[in-house]
Design a protein around this motif. Structure first.
Motif, PDB file in Angstrom:
ATOM      1  N   ARG A  98     -14.316  -0.225  -2.727  1.00  0.00           N
ATOM      2  CA  ARG A  98     -14.890   0.907  -3.458  1.00  0.00           C
ATOM      3  C   ARG A  98     -14.266   0.899  -4.849  1.00  0.00           C
ATOM      4  NH1 ARG A  98     -14.990   6.412  -0.106  1.00  0.00           N
ATOM      5  NH2 ARG A  98     -16.324   6.907  -1.896  1.00  0.00           N
ATOM      6  N   PRO A  99     -14.878   0.186  -5.779  1.00  0.00           N
ATOM      7  CA  PRO A  99     -14.211  -0.097  -7.056  1.00  0.00           C
ATOM      8  C   PRO A  99     -14.261   1.029  -8.080  1.00  0.00           C
ATOM      9  CG  PRO A  99     -16.325  -1.206  -6.972  1.00  0.00           C
ATOM     10  CD  PRO A  99     -16.136  -0.564  -5.638  1.00  0.00           C
ATOM     11  N   ASP A 100     -15.171   1.945  -7.944  1.00  0.00           N
ATOM     12  CA  ASP A 100     -15.378   2.934  -9.012  1.00  0.00           C
ATOM     13  C   ASP A 100     -14.395   4.087  -8.877  1.00  0.00           C
ATOM     14  OD1 ASP A 100     -17.884   1.730 -10.172  1.00  0.00           O
ATOM     15  OD2 ASP A 100     -18.525   2.036  -8.097  1.00  0.00           O
ATOM     16  N   SER A 101     -13.549   4.253  -9.901  1.00  0.00           N
ATOM     17  CA  SER A 101     -12.556   5.317  -9.893  1.00  0.00           C
ATOM     18  C   SER A 101     -12.338   5.787 -11.319  1.00  0.00           C
ATOM     19  CB  SER A 101     -11.245   4.829  -9.268  1.00  0.00           C
ATOM     20  OG  SER A 101     -10.653   3.821 -10.080  1.00  0.00           O
ATOM     21  N   GLY A 102     -11.421   6.704 -11.494  1.00  0.00           N
ATOM     22  CA  GLY A 102     -11.131   7.200 -12.822  1.00  0.00           C
ATOM     23  C   GLY A 102     -10.418   8.531 -12.766  1.00  0.00           C
ATOM     24  N   GLY A 105     -10.931  11.732 -17.786  1.00  0.00           N
ATOM     25  CA  GLY A 105     -11.874  11.267 -18.785  1.00  0.00           C
ATOM     26  C   GLY A 105     -11.951   9.761 -18.950  1.00  0.00           C
ATOM     27  N   TRP A 106     -11.212   9.020 -18.147  1.00  0.00           N
ATOM     28  CA  TRP A 106     -11.244   7.558 -18.205  1.00  0.00           C
ATOM     29  C   TRP A 106     -11.977   7.017 -16.980  1.00  0.00           C
ATOM     30  CZ3 TRP A 106      -9.384   5.210 -22.500  1.00  0.00           C
ATOM     31  CH2 TRP A 106      -8.454   5.910 -23.280  1.00  0.00           C
ATOM     32  N   ARG A 107     -12.844   6.049 -17.192  1.00  0.00           N
ATOM     33  CA  ARG A 107     -13.436   5.307 -16.079  1.00  0.00           C
ATOM     34  C   ARG A 107     -12.537   4.107 -15.782  1.00  0.00           C
ATOM     35  NH1 ARG A 107     -18.209   7.423 -14.975  1.00  0.00           N
ATOM     36  NH2 ARG A 107     -19.511   8.279 -16.656  1.00  0.00           N
ATOM     37  N   GLN A 108     -12.268   3.876 -14.492  1.00  0.00           N
ATOM     38  CA  GLN A 108     -11.381   2.797 -14.082  1.00  0.00           C
ATOM     39  C   GLN A 108     -12.011   1.988 -12.955  1.00  0.00           C
ATOM     40  OE1 GLN A 108      -7.926   5.746 -13.708  1.00  0.00           O
ATOM     41  NE2 GLN A 108      -6.853   3.875 -14.377  1.00  0.00           N
ATOM     42  N   VAL A 109     -11.462   0.805 -12.740  1.00  0.00           N
ATOM     43  CA  VAL A 109     -11.865  -0.057 -11.636  1.00  0.00           C
ATOM     44  C   VAL A 109     -10.671  -0.181 -10.684  1.00  0.00           C
ATOM     45  CG1 VAL A 109     -12.565  -2.384 -10.959  1.00  0.00           C
ATOM     46  CG2 VAL A 109     -13.534  -1.327 -13.009  1.00  0.00           C
ATOM     47  N   ALA A 110     -10.886   0.124  -9.433  1.00  0.00           N
ATOM     48  CA  ALA A 110      -9.814   0.054  -8.441  1.00  0.00           C
ATOM     49  C   ALA A 110      -9.564  -1.402  -8.051  1.00  0.00           C
ATOM     50  CB  ALA A 110     -10.195   0.875  -7.212  1.00  0.00           C
ATOM     51  N   LEU A 149     -13.626  -6.534 -21.250  1.00  0.00           N
ATOM     52  CA  LEU A 149     -14.310  -5.515 -20.459  1.00  0.00           C
ATOM     53  C   LEU A 149     -13.322  -4.490 -19.899  1.00  0.00           C
ATOM     54  CD1 LEU A 149     -17.073  -4.685 -19.118  1.00  0.00           C
ATOM     55  CD2 LEU A 149     -16.332  -6.051 -17.139  1.00  0.00           C
ATOM     56  N   LEU A 150     -12.150  -4.953 -19.512  1.00  0.00           N
ATOM     57  CA  LEU A 150     -11.155  -4.087 -18.898  1.00  0.00           C
ATOM     58  C   LEU A 150      -9.797  -4.260 -19.582  1.00  0.00           C
ATOM     59  CD1 LEU A 150     -12.667  -5.869 -16.273  1.00  0.00           C
ATOM     60  CD2 LEU A 150     -12.009  -3.720 -15.220  1.00  0.00           C
ATOM     61  N   ASP A 170       4.496   0.516 -10.640  1.00  0.00           N
ATOM     62  CA  ASP A 170       3.993   0.877  -9.327  1.00  0.00           C
ATOM     63  C   ASP A 170       2.638   0.183  -9.148  1.00  0.00           C
ATOM     64  OD1 ASP A 170       2.238   2.545  -7.467  1.00  0.00           O
ATOM     65  OD2 ASP A 170       4.185   3.517  -7.172  1.00  0.00           O
ATOM     66  N   ARG A 171       2.514  -0.631  -8.126  1.00  0.00           N
ATOM     67  CA  ARG A 171       1.317  -1.452  -7.952  1.00  0.00           C
ATOM     68  C   ARG A 171       0.061  -0.610  -7.755  1.00  0.00           C
ATOM     69  NH1 ARG A 171       1.976  -6.915  -5.229  1.00  0.00           N
ATOM     70  NH2 ARG A 171       3.869  -7.761  -6.184  1.00  0.00           N
ATOM     71  N   GLN A 172       0.184   0.552  -7.152  1.00  0.00           N
ATOM     72  CA  GLN A 172      -0.974   1.391  -6.916  1.00  0.00           C
ATOM     73  C   GLN A 172      -1.318   2.242  -8.134  1.00  0.00           C
ATOM     74  OE1 GLN A 172      -3.131   1.508  -4.296  1.00  0.00           O
ATOM     75  NE2 GLN A 172      -4.289   2.993  -5.496  1.00  0.00           N
ATOM     76  N   ARG A 173      -0.341   2.845  -8.771  1.00  0.00           N
ATOM     77  CA  ARG A 173      -0.611   3.817  -9.823  1.00  0.00           C
ATOM     78  C   ARG A 173      -0.738   3.205 -11.217  1.00  0.00           C
ATOM     79  NH1 ARG A 173       3.373   7.289 -10.829  1.00  0.00           N
ATOM     80  NH2 ARG A 173       4.959   6.041  -9.774  1.00  0.00           N
ATOM     81  N   HIS A 174      -0.006   2.115 -11.472  1.00  0.00           N
ATOM     82  CA  HIS A 174       0.117   1.631 -12.844  1.00  0.00           C
ATOM     83  C   HIS A 174      -0.754   0.426 -13.182  1.00  0.00           C
ATOM     84  CE1 HIS A 174       4.426   3.476 -12.706  1.00  0.00           C
ATOM     85  NE2 HIS A 174       3.489   4.395 -12.930  1.00  0.00           N
ATOM     86  N   MET A 175      -1.413  -0.176 -12.193  1.00  0.00           N
ATOM     87  CA  MET A 175      -2.122  -1.434 -12.433  1.00  0.00           C
ATOM     88  C   MET A 175      -3.641  -1.298 -12.394  1.00  0.00           C
ATOM     89  SD  MET A 175       0.292  -3.431 -13.168  1.00  0.00           S
ATOM     90  CE  MET A 175      -0.741  -4.874 -13.387  1.00  0.00           C
ATOM     91  N   GLN A 176      -4.163  -0.076 -12.430  1.00  0.00           N
ATOM     92  CA  GLN A 176      -5.609   0.122 -12.373  1.00  0.00           C
ATOM     93  C   GLN A 176      -6.197   0.047 -13.792  1.00  0.00           C
ATOM     94  OE1 GLN A 176      -6.718   0.177  -9.172  1.00  0.00           O
ATOM     95  NE2 GLN A 176      -4.510   0.050  -8.764  1.00  0.00           N
ATOM     96  N   PRO A 177      -7.052  -0.920 -14.067  1.00  0.00           N
ATOM     97  CA  PRO A 177      -7.585  -1.090 -15.428  1.00  0.00           C
ATOM     98  C   PRO A 177      -8.623  -0.025 -15.787  1.00  0.00           C
ATOM     99  CG  PRO A 177      -8.530  -2.729 -13.961  1.00  0.00           C
ATOM    100  CD  PRO A 177      -7.502  -1.994 -13.161  1.00  0.00           C
ATOM    101  N   ILE A 178      -8.737   0.252 -17.080  1.00  0.00           N
ATOM    102  CA  ILE A 178      -9.789   1.122 -17.596  1.00  0.00           C
ATOM    103  C   ILE A 178     -10.936   0.257 -18.116  1.00  0.00           C
ATOM    104  CG2 ILE A 178      -8.176   2.966 -18.188  1.00  0.00           C
ATOM    105  CD1 ILE A 178      -8.361   2.017 -21.112  1.00  0.00           C
ATOM    106  N   TRP A 179     -12.146   0.845 -18.078  1.00  0.00           N
ATOM    107  CA  TRP A 179     -13.287   0.102 -18.636  1.00  0.00           C
ATOM    108  C   TRP A 179     -14.305   1.030 -19.289  1.00  0.00           C
ATOM    109  CZ3 TRP A 179     -18.268  -1.579 -16.081  1.00  0.00           C
ATOM    110  CH2 TRP A 179     -18.662  -0.713 -15.053  1.00  0.00           C
ATOM    111  N   GLY A 180     -13.900   2.258 -19.554  1.00  0.00           N
ATOM    112  CA  GLY A 180     -14.814   3.149 -20.238  1.00  0.00           C
ATOM    113  C   GLY A 180     -14.349   4.588 -20.183  1.00  0.00           C
ATOM    114  N   LEU A 181     -15.219   5.478 -20.652  1.00  0.00           N
ATOM    115  CA  LEU A 181     -14.934   6.901 -20.725  1.00  0.00           C
ATOM    116  C   LEU A 181     -15.961   7.685 -19.928  1.00  0.00           C
ATOM    117  CD1 LEU A 181     -14.219   7.184 -24.556  1.00  0.00           C
ATOM    118  CD2 LEU A 181     -12.522   7.052 -22.710  1.00  0.00           C
TER     119      LEU A 181
END
Length: 431
Positions: A98-102, A105-110, A149-150, A170-181
């Motif tokens: 389930r890749p869609d997260s954020g 105000g930031w869109r991120q990819v899980a 892109l990210l 932190d592998r869970q909290r700090h490594m999630q890339p952003i790709w939009g707003l």
């Protein structure tokens, strides 16, 4: 045809750079290698089809793995194999189911952490996304967004004054890339974006194997351009060298004494425990079917395997000028010093004295210098597909590779001459 295989030079390294750019995922690496083998006369065979024993080049593709071999004229069922082993995967960040997260105000990819990457090397870097989409009809489609892109943004120094004293991620909290707003998380957004780019209906996409990659292209580095900086040198450098060497031997016009093989596996970076990993049955099954397709019996298979040798080729550590104390004091592999022989008496590498002799003979025939790598006794030693191949198939195996810096970084560094020196040694071994 020429009477001897091609001898590679710096043009091989230029071609390696092209190969790396075209291969942002194991699936792309396999497709690129297969395309090159096709040009050398190899043809794909399906695992579900009956195989014949005719001469020539064949290859099998399974996911992110490829096994290719060349049967020379007059090969008997018990003819031994000469295998170059490598792996197609690299440590990176891989997209979750389930890749869609954020948030905020930031869109991120899980993403999930794959293998053992240097996490800090992925920070503040322009990233693309690549891999394969699985479709409702059972087929797959490769996708590659090779543009910025990210990004995994690092926390500013003003908000973490101790960052330079030891960055902890932190592998869970700090490594999630952003790709939009955007304030709303839209389920299926990423897959729709990738499907649209591939000309597909997102409703037809039922699965995916996706990962991020640095979009910065490979480049020569240094005053005299004697170094190569690039992503995925671990271990596409060896896949590329093995494919080039196999194609050269198959088209040389002089039949090799053994059956040359390239075995490029997936999932080495997380233990090789898969149907496409070195711990699975893929290599043994392919070699056995080759024996049986040529009319061989169990006895022929046993004779062939007893005479088979595998060079497990993977990158190793060059001596680091800033951390020389982390290396063995009498073994300091250097860039452009030629391929390395990797030794560990506790069988983290499969090399022994007889294997050393095989590798030394190949390098001598190819007129290639070589070096030896041994770990510092106070530090744990990494491992490769070498011990797995030796133990699973009873094949004499030798661990070799190319010395590099920044192993498992998003961008690694090696000598610009070492890729073609390795390829020349592999040609001598395979022929």
């Amino acid at each position: 045809m020429s009477s001897s295989p091609t001898r590679f030079d710096r043009g091989h390294t230029d071609d390696l750079m092209t190969f790396l750019t075209a291969s942002p995922s194991p699936y792309h690496a396999v497709a690129t290698a297969a395309e090159r083998l096709e040009k050398a006369g190899f043809r794909q065979v399906e695992e579900t089809a009956a195989w014949d024993g005719t001469t020539g080049g064949r290859y099998v593709v399974r996911g992110g793995a490829i096994i290719a071999w060349y049967v020379p004229e007059g090969a008997a069922p018990h003819t031994p194999f000469r295998v170059v082993g490598a792996h197609t995967d690299s440590p990176n960040l891989r997209v979750k189911p389930r890749p869609d997260s954020g948030a905020h105000g930031w869109r991120q990819v899980a993403v999930e952490i794959y293998g053992g990457p240097l996490l800090n090397s992925w920070l503040d870097r322009d990233l693309g996304i690549a891999g394969r989409l699985s479709l409702r009809d059972g087929t797959h489609r490769l996708v590659n967004v090779d543009r910025p892109l990210l990004r995994v943004p690092q926390l500013a120094i003003h908000l973490d004054r101790g960052a330079n004293d030891g960055l902890k991620l932190d592998r869970q909290r700090h490594m999630q890339p952003i790709w939009g707003l955007g304030d709303d998380v839209r389920e299926g957004d990423l897959i729709r974006f990738l499907a649209d780019g591939a000309g597909l209906d997102a409703e037809d996409v039922t699965g995916w194997d996706l990962m991020v990659h640095s979009v910065e292209p490979p480049a020569y580095l240094g005053r005299d351009r004697e170094l190569l900086a690039a992503p995925r040198l671990d271990n596409l450098l060896s896949v590329h060298a093995g494919a080039a060497a196999l194609a050269a031997v198959a088209t040389a016009g002089t039949e090799p004494a053994h059956i040359p093989v390239l075995a490029a596996f997936d999932h080495e970076e997380n233990g090789s425990e898969s149907d496409t990993g070195a711990h699975g049955p893929l290599l043994g099954t392919v070699l056995e079917r080759s024996v049986h397709a040529r009319g061989g019996t169990y006895e022929d298979r046993a004779r062939a395997f007893a005479g088979t040798v595998c060079l497990s080729s993977d990158v190793g550590h060059a001596v680091h000028p800033n951390y020389a104390e982390r290396h063995d004091p009498t073994h300091h592999p250097r860039p452009n010093g030629g391929p390395i022989l990797k030794v560990n008496v506790n069988q983290r590498y499969a090399t022994d004295g007889s294997g050393r002799a095989v590798f030394a003979a190949a390098c001598e025939e190819a007129d290639v210098p070589w070096q030896t790598f041994v770990s510092n006794n106070d530090l744990p030693c990494g491992t490769t597909i070498g011990p797995i191949t030796a133990a699973r198939h009873g094949i004499r195996t030798v661990d070799i590779g190319v010395a590099c810096l920044s192993m498992h970084s998003a961008r690694e560094l090696c000598g610009a001459d070492d890729p073609y020196l390795l390829a020349n040694a592999l040609v001598a071994f395979l022929k």
